[in-house]
Design a protein around this motif. Structure first.
Motif, mmCIF file in Angstrom:
data_model
loop_
_atom_site.group_PDB
_atom_site.id
_atom_site.type_symbol
_atom_site.label_atom_id
_atom_site.label_comp_id
_atom_site.label_asym_id
_atom_site.label_seq_id
_atom_site.Cartn_x
_atom_site.Cartn_y
_atom_site.Cartn_z
ATOM 1 N N ALA A 161 0.774 -1.070 -0.030
ATOM 2 C CA ALA A 161 -0.048 -0.124 -0.002
ATOM 3 C C ALA A 161 0.990 1.184 -0.125
ATOM 4 O O ALA A 161 0.227 2.399 -0.299
ATOM 5 N N ALA A 162 2.183 1.136 0.138
ATOM 6 C CA ALA A 162 3.022 2.229 0.235
ATOM 7 C C ALA A 162 3.077 2.850 -1.212
ATOM 8 O O ALA A 162 3.761 4.033 -1.145
ATOM 9 N N CYS A 163 2.782 2.250 -2.184
ATOM 10 C CA CYS A 163 2.788 2.879 -3.540
ATOM 11 C C CYS A 163 2.041 4.016 -3.907
ATOM 12 O O CYS A 163 1.055 4.179 -3.412
ATOM 13 N N ILE A 164 2.903 5.020 -4.142
ATOM 14 C CA ILE A 164 2.251 6.448 -4.533
ATOM 15 C C ILE A 164 1.989 6.675 -5.997
ATOM 16 O O ILE A 164 1.370 7.488 -6.109
ATOM 17 N N GLY A 165 2.018 5.514 -6.897
ATOM 18 C CA GLY A 165 1.724 5.729 -8.130
ATOM 19 C C GLY A 165 2.462 6.820 -8.973
ATOM 20 O O GLY A 165 1.960 7.337 -9.935
ATOM 21 N N CYS A 166 3.581 6.854 -8.915
ATOM 22 C CA CYS A 166 4.462 7.918 -9.416
ATOM 23 C C CYS A 166 4.620 7.613 -10.956
ATOM 24 O O CYS A 166 4.961 8.097 -11.771
ATOM 25 N N GLY A 167 4.830 5.932 -11.051
ATOM 26 C CA GLY A 167 5.113 5.756 -12.625
ATOM 27 C C GLY A 167 6.689 5.348 -12.738
ATOM 28 O O GLY A 167 6.820 5.052 -13.700
#
Lengths: 259, 269
Positions: A161-167
């Motif tokens: 869940a730490a993913c910030i979706g920056c790509g």
């Protein structure tokens, strides 16, 4: 430490989507080692504005490593040379006086360039829309900790869940694959009891949405190195396993669709 | 201050592939997906790895005697003994290997093409790779090299077209004749090193693609890949070296391939 550095910046300039682009070299004197990379870009842009030139566009928002807006290819590495760090928290002290720094936008078919260094990452949103949710009963809030969850499971889910979706994973991947992003967004729900109801449909929906726009995983591991949150490629293995199991289960029986 | 950005048009990402399609049989749907293709690639890769390992171990009989390895070859044709028609089980195994190879190649080609569509514009500045290694970056090249080598290998030692001294049923002498030619010995060694490089990434990759993941053994996966590669490359490359060094030499050629050498030589006289 307050000695100023003199950098040379090679920035990708592109007028708009689908337009030809090129690198433009800017002189960047007076860079403090305590500046973040984005503050250094601000400094250069302010000078461009003062000189009546058009500043280059780049995405940024929170500047504290949690929003996932910023993201640049810096000297051939996503988010630059510092591990587990987003561009906004990369400090100029990681560079040396006189360095030439090349800044390029994320490149992938799924991330078309909007302008200069800014890319459109809404394809990542589409993957989340395809299945990144759980169903909860409405009404009064349930008691906290009603469902026992083993600590290692909760920890693993939180790691995903730490993913910030920056790509950055897509940008770093030689195949332009979004496996690390998708596996993080999938597994933080699939690992938990609350995520079980939609688990198999979620897996198929999110993987299929991902595959419409992104490449395939060849297990290089570049994404894990690029990830500002150090999300492990172990989650990709879990995605692969869940996808096979979801295909075998195929709950879409004749005339029925699992929620 | 001038506004930093003004964008009149918003770009929209175009899909890089056709929709997977609902309503098709699940094995078809599964193979259409890239994750499914990687699963197939891993399973077929394991089958091919099993073949390579057994092939290498069987060939070690070269070091026993001509009769040993020739009888081993004959035993492969006679798998199943009198229970099944002669060579039928061998052809079944060969069929499995060919199907595995075709699927392995097909998934590799289609995924490579998908991946180049997913990254149509290369980075203009040099990339600085951190985790990707030589083996993982050259899978397609080592794979193509092995595929072409495989054709020569079959022509050389199975069909005999590329081996003027080929005698059907005498693999021992066929192999010695072949490896006495220096270019062939070098080609064989190079192809096996390429195979080793391919497997260095492939064996590790199998675990990831099949989702075999557990903190208990995750660290051992790379070590296992290195071990498998060491065994296969050392075993296979030893054959041309042994022939070139004269450790393995021709034994009574043009006599009964499966008789002991002295007896065969005597009966030939």
């Amino acid at each position: 430490m307050s000695e100023k550095m003199h950098m040379e910046l090679k920035v990708w300039r592109q007028a708009g989507p689908g337009q030809p682009g090129r690198f433009v070299t800017y002189d960047a004197p007076g860079v403090s080692p305590d500046m973040s990379f984005l503050e250094m870009l601000d400094l250069v842009n302010e000078r461009l504005v003062e000189d009546g030139e058009e500043p280059f566009a780049f995405d940024h928002d929170c500047r504290e490593g949690i929003c996932g807006s910023c993201g640049l290819m810096i000297n051939g590495q996503a988010h630059g040379p510092e591990r587990a760090t987003a561009t906004c928290q990369l400090h100029m002290r990681k560079f040396s006086d006189g360095d030439q720094v090349t800044v390029e936008p994320w490149r992938a078919a799924a991330f078309p360039v909007i302008k200069d260094l800014a890319v459109d990452r809404s394809t990542l949103d589409r993957i989340v829309e395809a299945g990144g949710y759980i169903t909860v009963a409405t009404g009064s809030a349930p008691d906290a900790n009603l469902i026992p969850i083993p600590k290692p499971v909760a920890d693993a889910s939180m790691d995903a869940a730490a993913c910030i979706g920056c790509g950055a994973c897509v940008a770093a991947c030689p195949n332009g694959a979004a496996q690390l992003f998708t596996s993080a967004k999938l597994q933080h729900l699939n690992l938990l009891p609350q995520g079980q109801a939609e688990r198999w449909d979620r897996t198929i929906s999110m993987v299929e949405e991902m595959e419409s726009f992104f490449g395939s995983c060849t297990n290089h591991g570049e994404c894990e190195e690029a990830c500002p949150k150090s999300i492990s490629i172990d989650f990709i293995a879990l995605l692969n396993r869940d996808y096979v199991r979801a295909q075998l289960k195929q709950r879409r029986l004749a005339g029925q669709s699992f929620p | 201050m001038a506004q930093a950005t003004s964008t009149k048009e918003r770009p929209a990402a175009q899909p890089v592939r056709k929709p997977l399609g609902r309503g098709v049989a699940w094995p078809v749907a599964f193979y259409r997906s890239a994750v499914g293709k990687k699963w197939v690639m891993a399973v077929t890769g394991l089958m091919l790895l099993g073949f390579v390992l057994v092939h290498m171990i069987g060939n070690l009989k070269l070091y026993l005697s001509r009769q040993d390895i020739n009888l081993y070859g004959e035993a492969l044709r006679d798998l199943g003994g009198h229970l099944v028609p002669h060579t039928s089980l061998l052809w079944l195994l060969r069929g499995g290997i060919v199907v595995a190879l075709v699927l392995h190649l097909h998934s590799a080609v289609t995924l490579t093409r998908l991946n180049s569509r997913a990254r149509p514009d290369k980075y203009q500045a040099p990339r600085d790779y951190i985790a990707a290694n030589f083996a993982s970056r050259t899978m397609r090249y080592s794979g193509v090299l092995i595929a072409f080598y495989l054709l020569f290998h079959l022509a050389d030692l199975t069909w005999g077209n590329a081996n003027p001294d080929f005698v059907r049923g005498d693999p021992y002498n066929n192999l010695v004749y072949s490896f006495q030619r220096v270019p062939v010995a070098i080609l064989y060694a190079v192809a096996n090193v390429a195979l080793g490089v391919h497997l260095l990434h492939g064996v590790w990759s199998v675990f990831q693609s099949l989702g075999i993941n557990n903190p208990r053994f995750n660290r051992a996966r790379r070590l296992l890949a290195q071990g498998v590669v060491a065994v296969i490359v050392v075993g296979n490359v030893s054959f041309p070296i042994a022939v070139q060094a004269g450790i393995v030499d021709l034994e009574c050629p043009h006599t009964d391939p499966v008789a002991p050498c002295e007896a065969a030589a005597a009966s030939a006289r």
